[in-house]
Design a protein around this motif. Sequence first.
Motif, PDB file in Angstrom:
ATOM      1  N   VAL A   1       0.871  -1.296  -0.005  1.00 58.76           N
ATOM      2  CA  VAL A   1      -0.056  -0.105  -0.019  1.00 58.76           C
ATOM      3  C   VAL A   1       0.791   1.238  -0.151  1.00 58.76           C
ATOM      4  O   VAL A   1       1.971   1.032   0.707  1.00 58.76           O
ATOM      5  CB  VAL A   1      -0.847   0.087   1.189  1.00 58.76           C
ATOM      6  CG1 VAL A   1      -0.305   0.109   2.462  1.00 58.76           C
ATOM      7  CG2 VAL A   1      -2.071   0.947   1.294  1.00 58.76           C
ATOM      8  N   SER A   2       0.526   2.066  -0.796  1.00 55.54           N
ATOM      9  CA  SER A   2       1.253   3.526  -0.820  1.00 55.54           C
ATOM     10  C   SER A   2       0.430   4.578  -0.652  1.00 55.54           C
ATOM     11  O   SER A   2      -0.668   4.597  -0.888  1.00 55.54           O
ATOM     12  CB  SER A   2       1.865   3.602  -2.237  1.00 55.54           C
ATOM     13  OG  SER A   2       0.962   3.546  -3.249  1.00 55.54           O
ATOM     14  N   SER A   3       1.029   5.844  -0.161  1.00 55.51           N
ATOM     15  CA  SER A   3       0.400   7.202   0.140  1.00 55.51           C
ATOM     16  C   SER A   3       0.969   8.180  -0.474  1.00 55.51           C
ATOM     17  O   SER A   3       2.275   8.106  -0.841  1.00 55.51           O
ATOM     18  CB  SER A   3       0.061   7.199   1.413  1.00 55.51           C
ATOM     19  OG  SER A   3       1.471   7.663   2.157  1.00 55.51           O
ATOM     20  N   SER A   4       0.677   9.243  -1.048  1.00 58.43           N
ATOM     21  CA  SER A   4       1.024  10.128  -1.715  1.00 58.43           C
ATOM     22  C   SER A   4       0.294  11.616  -1.454  1.00 58.43           C
ATOM     23  O   SER A   4      -0.500  11.682  -0.914  1.00 58.43           O
ATOM     24  CB  SER A   4       0.684   9.689  -3.157  1.00 58.43           C
ATOM     25  OG  SER A   4       1.111  10.826  -4.203  1.00 58.43           O
TER      26      SER A   4
ATOM     27  N   ARG B   1      -3.137   4.033  -2.553  1.00 58.88           N
ATOM     28  CA  ARG B   1      -3.150   2.955  -3.372  1.00 58.88           C
ATOM     29  C   ARG B   1      -2.842   1.419  -2.803  1.00 58.88           C
ATOM     30  O   ARG B   1      -1.542   1.474  -2.355  1.00 58.88           O
ATOM     31  CB  ARG B   1      -2.637   3.359  -4.658  1.00 58.88           C
ATOM     32  CG  ARG B   1      -3.071   4.423  -5.522  1.00 58.88           C
ATOM     33  CD  ARG B   1      -2.225   4.659  -6.586  1.00 58.88           C
ATOM     34  NE  ARG B   1      -2.717   5.894  -7.371  1.00 58.88           N
ATOM     35  CZ  ARG B   1      -3.442   5.830  -8.451  1.00 58.88           C
ATOM     36  NH1 ARG B   1      -3.326   4.615  -9.113  1.00 58.88           N
ATOM     37  NH2 ARG B   1      -4.010   7.038  -8.996  1.00 58.88           N
ATOM     38  N   MET B   2      -3.415   0.425  -3.355  1.00 58.12           N
ATOM     39  CA  MET B   2      -3.134  -0.687  -2.918  1.00 58.12           C
ATOM     40  C   MET B   2      -2.745  -1.460  -4.207  1.00 58.12           C
ATOM     41  O   MET B   2      -3.414  -1.743  -5.100  1.00 58.12           O
ATOM     42  CB  MET B   2      -4.425  -1.617  -2.245  1.00 58.12           C
ATOM     43  CG  MET B   2      -3.888  -3.132  -1.811  1.00 58.12           C
ATOM     44  SD  MET B   2      -3.110  -3.223  -0.510  1.00 58.12           S
ATOM     45  CE  MET B   2      -3.990  -3.111   0.742  1.00 58.12           C
TER      46      MET B   2
ATOM     47  N   GLN C   1      -4.720  -2.513  -7.299  1.00 60.19           N
ATOM     48  CA  GLN C   1      -6.029  -3.134  -6.971  1.00 60.19           C
ATOM     49  C   GLN C   1      -7.008  -2.216  -6.695  1.00 60.19           C
ATOM     50  O   GLN C   1      -8.253  -2.402  -7.103  1.00 60.19           O
ATOM     51  CB  GLN C   1      -5.770  -4.104  -6.093  1.00 60.19           C
ATOM     52  CG  GLN C   1      -4.807  -5.413  -6.290  1.00 60.19           C
ATOM     53  CD  GLN C   1      -4.504  -6.299  -5.120  1.00 60.19           C
ATOM     54  OE1 GLN C   1      -4.083  -5.670  -3.946  1.00 60.19           O
ATOM     55  NE2 GLN C   1      -4.544  -7.504  -5.385  1.00 60.19           N
ATOM     56  N   PHE C   2      -6.864  -1.231  -5.755  1.00 60.53           N
ATOM     57  CA  PHE C   2      -7.860  -0.187  -5.646  1.00 60.53           C
ATOM     58  C   PHE C   2      -7.326   1.139  -5.230  1.00 60.53           C
ATOM     59  O   PHE C   2      -6.141   1.173  -4.672  1.00 60.53           O
ATOM     60  CB  PHE C   2      -8.996  -0.669  -4.572  1.00 60.53           C
ATOM     61  CG  PHE C   2      -8.412  -1.118  -3.166  1.00 60.53           C
ATOM     62  CD1 PHE C   2      -7.945  -0.229  -2.409  1.00 60.53           C
ATOM     63  CD2 PHE C   2      -8.266  -2.475  -2.977  1.00 60.53           C
ATOM     64  CE1 PHE C   2      -7.469  -0.705  -0.994  1.00 60.53           C
ATOM     65  CE2 PHE C   2      -7.728  -3.066  -1.678  1.00 60.53           C
ATOM     66  CZ  PHE C   2      -7.538  -2.047  -0.609  1.00 60.53           C
ATOM     67  N   VAL C   3      -7.931   1.896  -5.369  1.00 62.82           N
ATOM     68  CA  VAL C   3      -7.540   3.070  -4.840  1.00 62.82           C
ATOM     69  C   VAL C   3      -8.337   4.020  -3.901  1.00 62.82           C
ATOM     70  O   VAL C   3      -9.815   3.814  -3.925  1.00 62.82           O
ATOM     71  CB  VAL C   3      -7.421   4.232  -5.949  1.00 62.82           C
ATOM     72  CG1 VAL C   3      -7.114   5.701  -5.685  1.00 62.82           C
ATOM     73  CG2 VAL C   3      -6.452   3.882  -6.961  1.00 62.82           C
ATOM     74  N   ILE C   4      -8.058   4.901  -2.808  1.00 54.95           N
ATOM     75  CA  ILE C   4      -8.752   5.109  -1.743  1.00 54.95           C
ATOM     76  C   ILE C   4      -8.719   6.715  -2.057  1.00 54.95           C
ATOM     77  O   ILE C   4      -7.554   7.098  -1.813  1.00 54.95           O
ATOM     78  CB  ILE C   4      -8.710   4.868  -0.382  1.00 54.95           C
ATOM     79  CG1 ILE C   4      -8.735   3.209  -0.450  1.00 54.95           C
ATOM     80  CG2 ILE C   4      -9.384   5.491   0.734  1.00 54.95           C
ATOM     81  CD1 ILE C   4      -8.364   2.719   1.045  1.00 54.95           C
ATOM     82  N   GLN C   5      -9.725   7.460  -2.013  1.00 54.60           N
ATOM     83  CA  GLN C   5      -9.727   9.009  -2.114  1.00 54.60           C
ATOM     84  C   GLN C   5     -10.531   9.477  -0.934  1.00 54.60           C
ATOM     85  O   GLN C   5     -11.524   8.536  -0.511  1.00 54.60           O
ATOM     86  CB  GLN C   5     -10.394   9.613  -3.288  1.00 54.60           C
ATOM     87  CG  GLN C   5      -9.542   9.017  -4.492  1.00 54.60           C
ATOM     88  CD  GLN C   5     -10.361   9.479  -5.689  1.00 54.60           C
ATOM     89  OE1 GLN C   5     -11.430   9.669  -5.838  1.00 54.60           O
ATOM     90  NE2 GLN C   5      -9.618   9.420  -6.908  1.00 54.60           N
TER      91      GLN C   5
END
Length: 358
Positions: free
Chosen positions: A300-303, A309-310, A319-323
């Motif tokens: 998992v990454s953060s920006s 983002r996973m 695989q998926f994005v969280i906003q």
Amino acid sequence: MADELDSTTVPADFVKEGGDWRAIFNPRVPRQMDVQLAARYIHDGVVCSVKFSFDGTLLAVGTEGAVILYNLSLGEKLTFILDGDPGKPNLARTVCISPDGNFLVAGSEDKLIRIWSIANRTLVHTLEGHHGEIYALAFTPDNKILLSASGDCTIRIWDATQFTETLDETMEVACRILRSASPGVNPSSKLALTSIAVHSTGKFVAGGSLDGIIRIWKVDGTDDESAEPVETLGGHEDAVYSIQFVEGGLVSASLDRTMKRWDISEMGVSRGECRKTLKGHKDCVLATSVLQVGREHRIVSSSRDRTVRMWDLKTGMVQFVIQGHKNTVTTVDLSKDGRLLASGSGDREVRLWNYSIV
């Protein structure tokens, strides 16, 4: 490997809307996936670091002038203040919890490492020695060593077996130093160490720095230990802000908006090479966390682009994005049970997410 994924490019069935958040699932990933906001915690300042305990029951949060410890099982919140000049900002840049769950540790702008007994809820040690801000902390899996990375271009290796659960102001914790600059070379600000990772064996430590280079040292206590790196990895076009060891290699994240998967199965023979570059974030990648589930590696990454983002490390696909965060997502962590994801942001919030990939 680029992977564009946003709500305008995927079918509506692959977008989940929450009250003030959205999850976007990759239609090209043949998995059943879900994300749900479980909790949100609002703080008085920017959130710099989040870290789960090994058993996933505790969540440590580093913020302005304090470290907050949430007991997720009991619903309790404890606040540990960073003592110092009340008129001077002092961010807890990095936090971690010892693998045995006994100690909470924070590294901060004032160049100090503070260690609290979780059971006694008291400060028990303050480690001095660094000449720059502390940017990263990590324990070895056996709980015997604490490592710290700093803007002073060094990694310090502290003997964690000396830590006690009662205050001891006279004790000096044994320490050795690794340097990103070669002997005789004056360290520059570009050699500041921003990230750290410990190999699962505890025998190697990696440090990422502002010059975009990853350095790996041997720290197994044998006679061939050296302050010189046994491996250096170059390929990022900007500073490396996060590194994680994975089976057979290492994952790095950079201000150049990418993550890289390195093959370092033979450390120390200068054969490390980049096997894959993960692209998708629209701005600097600031933090990562990895988890192995069976043969699968999740990362998992953060920006600064305000998303989480996973990724599937094997395929390199998101695989998926969280906003949902309203500012830079500065930090992220995964619980070991594969169920929880924590994200922290410049919007002063920590968000706790339930997720599933089956």
